[in-house]
Design an enzyme around this catalytic site. Structure first.
Site, short mmCIF file in Angstrom:
data_model
loop_
_atom_site.label_atom_id
_atom_site.label_comp_id
_atom_site.label_asym_id
_atom_site.label_seq_id
_atom_site.Cartn_x
_atom_site.Cartn_y
_atom_site.Cartn_z
CG ASP A 159 -2.29 0.59 0.93
OD1 ASP A 159 -2.32 1.81 0.70
OD2 ASP A 159 -3.31 -0.12 0.94
CG HIS A 229 -5.33 3.78 0.60
ND1 HIS A 229 -4.91 2.48 0.34
CD2 HIS A 229 -6.59 3.85 0.12
CE1 HIS A 229 -5.87 1.82 -0.27
NE2 HIS A 229 -6.91 2.63 -0.42
CB SER A 567 -9.07 0.33 -0.38
OG SER A 567 -8.46 0.46 -1.62
#
Length: 800
Positions: A159, A229, A567
């Site tokens: 990520d 994220h 996600s």
């Protein structure tokens, strides 16, 4: 005359010279051929893990020598290669021109050559909703309790990196790092990450990003998460219990990951976008898979994806194949291109592909109109000051002189006139630009609040974002009511209430409109996604480097925030996988996947079929085998197991060249003559282009006590399904039994399946205690609809 002849002779000589020059250059290799970065994939290495360290230099040299045979010198080869995959994956990433890449692709030792493309980045109450706890109490029968909260398991995350200061990654109370861990913390400068006994690894990979023009500096040469994220997804999978987690002081609760006692490792492969090419490049993704396999992770969570493509030209498919060969379970997001059909990505059968659905918690924020209407929406924001009504206009009414009404309705940057907007509530339409950006643009133009209204495509899906100004997100129907009111009076007025948490909402779960859907465009015979999990309004850790709106003018910082997308659903499954790996260390990745799939549920908390974002009955193309149920998955009764040779047979059945497939295997391998997609032992059953009848074989393994299972069929519309035998008697744990399904278009006078359409049913094996459910998906052999054409569709996966 002599001068004229002389001039003519000179002219003829010049023409001849130019002609010769043209011929000369036609036979030359272009000196300035366009160079691009490519992945040269050569299968698996012949060396074993025990001698990998001594083989690294040898493998690099072999890659240099191999490429030198095409480029003309070892020096040029060394200059071109920026990654050599030396441990499990055999291959390299290099800068080449198109002709060089094409020549290399023809070599018999090369599986594939493909461009180094960019892929896109695709909690507190969610674990309560999935019954791992109830009102904060963990029952002794919970998978959390049975699996010691994932203690000893290592979860890796590909990520945007990690924010190590987050309490989700504190090592308070953790013992020594597991001896199986072989990784490290990559520290180069003062911005880097310091690891501990919880966050045991952090590395970054940016060479492929740089080869495509990405800027390499102090923020792109570190595993620190400047995006948020990666911290959000990693903490969802394996973050600690963190009491008092809140967003700007709102919704105080305890944050936690799926395997809260697991150790975690961050592999940073995603960077600031280059144009619109994506954030995560193939070369870096493959190198991270290599590193994670070597480091000793048990689970890999991968919340990113790109266009569905050939399995041997997809870095995620290739990397996950090698991970699964080494016993690592790989979980990937399905993509955020729903509700369009055929948009699901990460479709390789060895991956667990996860869709996104809601939980039974809403963050209610009401819109009050001066005509007496009170409309429930959602957001995480403060109330308008003063407790009074404010003027209310649409984005189109507030448009700047040089902007289109359509762009102003979307509240895009530069489209709003401050003189028209100042002091008012602005009603914006959802679409194109980010939801939180609309609120920021409204605030910059002087608005006091925003009402975000869904378009028809997004229907009932509303998201609780941490908006910069008081805001409420409404459904399509409620948004229409707001616009109708604005247009019905000369003096529209409104108010937005503060946000409040509301639990036990119904129906839940339902599918998020953004969640990418099947059918699988690469291999229609494999149902994707495999499962769905919570992916809407998920609270988890965030970066301290920026605000949750991602706007530089927003100076707010928060340790936790809400995000939505596949996600977010992906790491929920990764956390559950960590628990199952702890409880059942002898289970294969396929067995774990089967346990999760066959115990999923397809009904919501009203005991009705699960709905989609428009509140229409959803199908397996949205949710796969259903919504994950962790406590059921720890004791599934039966599993559909697969090993590496089964995956090689699968590639044979797809028509891949045997010599190419051989490069995947260290052992001698030949394609079986009876390789069949129909008999691939997947936990779901999909028949595409049914003509007449087909017979499908499956094998189930008993992972419970001795028992007798009986089959029950829910017939797809217009399709007849029979099973033989319909009783399976297991006398011991580990025993395997086979059965056959015969699937046919009805010939008894009943209505057959609609031509070209998919219909859905299920096969259920039960011993009275366990319920082992497999979706059945069938399409007839008629002209397929546009949604089922076997063409790879454009995937513009966005972060939502």
């Amino acid at each position: 005359m002599r001068e004229i002849n002389s001039i003519m002779s000179l002219s003829n000589l010049l023409v001849l010279f130019l002609q010769l020059l043209i011929v000369f250059f036609q036979f030359q290799t272009p000196a300035f051929a366009l160079k691009q970065s490519y992945i040269v994939y050569m299968g698996v290495h012949s060396h074993g893990p025990e001698d990998a360290m001594t083989s690294v230099s040898k493998v690099k040299n072999s890659h240099h020598e191999f490429l030198a045979s095409f480029l003309g010198s070892t020096e040029r080869a060394k200059e071109a290669i920026f990654y050599s995959y030396t441990r499990e994956i055999n291959g390299f990433a290099a800068t080449l021109d198109k002709a060089e890449a094409a020549a290399i692709a023809r070599h018999p030792n090369v599986v594939s050559v493909f461009l180094n493309k960019g892929k896109h980045l695709h909690t507190t109450h969610s674990w309560d909703f999935m019954l791992l706890e109830k009102n904060g109490v963990v029952h002794r029968s919970s998978l959390w309790n049975k699996a010691s909260y994932g203690e000893g398991i290592i979860i890796g995350n590909l990520d945007t990196g990690v924010w190590p200061e987050s309490e989700s990654f504190s090592d308070k109370g953790f013992g020594e790092v597991p001896s199986k861990w072989k990784g490290f913390c990559q520290n180069v400068n003062h911005t880097d990450v310091t690891c501990n006994r919880k966050l045991i690894g952090a590395r970054y990979f940016n060479k492929a990003y740089a080869s495509n023009g990405g800027k390499v500096n102090s923020t792109t040469s570190t595993s620190r998460d400047y995006d948020g994220h990666g911290s959000h997804t990693l903490s969802t999978a394996g973050g600690n219990f963190v009491p008092g987690a809140n967003i700007f002081g709102v919704f105080n609760g305890t944050a936690k990951g799926g395997s809260p006692n697991a150790r975690v490792a961050a592999y940073k492969v995603c960077w600031p976008p280059i144009n619109q090419d994506g954030e995560c490049y193939d070369g870096d993704i493959l190198e991270a898979f290599e590193a994670a396999i070597k480091d000793g992770v048990d689970v890999l969570s991968v919340s990113l994806g790109g266009e569905p493509s050939n399995y041997l030209e997809d870095s995620t498919a290739i990397g996950s194949f090698h991970a699964v060969k080494n016993g690592v379970v790989v979980v990937c997001s399905a993509g955020n291109d729903g509700p369009k059909d055929g948009t699901v990505t990460n479709v390789a059968p060895w991956i667990i592909t996860v869709g996104a659905s809601t939980i039974d918690r809403e963050f209610d924020t009401y819109v009050e109109l001066h005509n007496g209407q009170r409309i429930k929406g959602t957001s995480i924001s403060k109330a308008l000051p003063g407790g009074r009504f404010y003027p209310l206009i649409s984005g189109a009414q507030g448009k700047a002189a040089n902007a289109s009404a359509a762009d102003a309705m979307l509240c895009k940057g530069g489209t709003l006139d401050p003189e028209k907007v100042k002091g008012k509530i602005l009603a914006c339409l959802r679409g194109e630009n980010a939801r939180v950006d609309k609120g920021m643009q409204a605030a910059l133009a002087g608005a006091v609040g925003m009402i975000l209204c869904n378009d028809k495509l997004t229907g009932n899906e509303i998201i609780a974002d941490p908006h910069f100004l008081p805001a409420s997100h409404l459904t399509y129907k409620d948004g229409l009511a707001v616009f109708e009111y604005i247009n019905s009076t000369d003096d529209p007025m409104g108010f937005i209430t503060p946000s409040t948490e509301h639990l036990n909402t119904k129906p839940a779960p339902f599918m998020a409109a953004f969640s990418s859907r099947g059918p699988n465009k690469v291999t229609p015979e494999i149902l994707k996604p495999d499962i769905t999990a919570p992916g809407v309004n998920i609270i988890a850790a965030f970066t301290g480097a920026k605000s949750p709106t991602e706007n530089e003018l927003d100076k707010r910082r928060t340790a936790f925030t809400t995000e939505s997308g596949t996600s977010m659903s992906c790491p929920h499954v990764s956390g559950v996988v960590g628990l199952l790996k702890k409880l059942h260390p002898d289970w294969s990745p396929a067995a774990i996947k089967s346990a999760i799939m066959t115990t999923g549920k397809t009904r919501d908390n009203t005991v009705n079929p699960m709905l989609n974002g428009s509140f229409v009955k959803a199908t397996p193309f949205s949710y796969g085998a259903g919504h994950i149920r962790p406590n059921r998955a720890m004791d599934p009764g039966l599993v559909y197991d697969l090993n590496v040779n089964d995956y090689l047979d699968f590639l044979c059945a797809l028509g891949y060249n045997q010599s190419t497939i051989q490069l995947f295997s260290k052992e001698p391998f030949s394609c079986p003559s009876n390789a069949s997609l129909l008999n691939f032992n997947y936990p779901s059953i999909t028949i595409s282009h049914l003509s007449g009848s087909v017979t499908v074989s499956r094998i189930v393994k008993n992972v419970g006590s001795p028992a007798v299972y009986a089959a029950r069929i829910r017939q797809p519309h217009g399709i007849s399904v029979s099973v033989e035998p319909n009783i399976l008697k297991f006398e011991r744990t580990g025993e395997e039994k086979s059965f056959q399904l015969t699937i046919r278009n009805r010939i008894d006078g009943a209505e057959g399946a609609p031509p070209g359409d998919y219909v859905f049913g299920e096969l259920l094996w039960s011993d009275g205690l366990h319920y082992v459910r497999s979706p059945i998906v069938v399409s007839s052999n008629a002209a397929m609809t546009q949604s089922t054409e076997l063409a790879v569709v454009e995937n513009i996966t966005s972060r939502t």
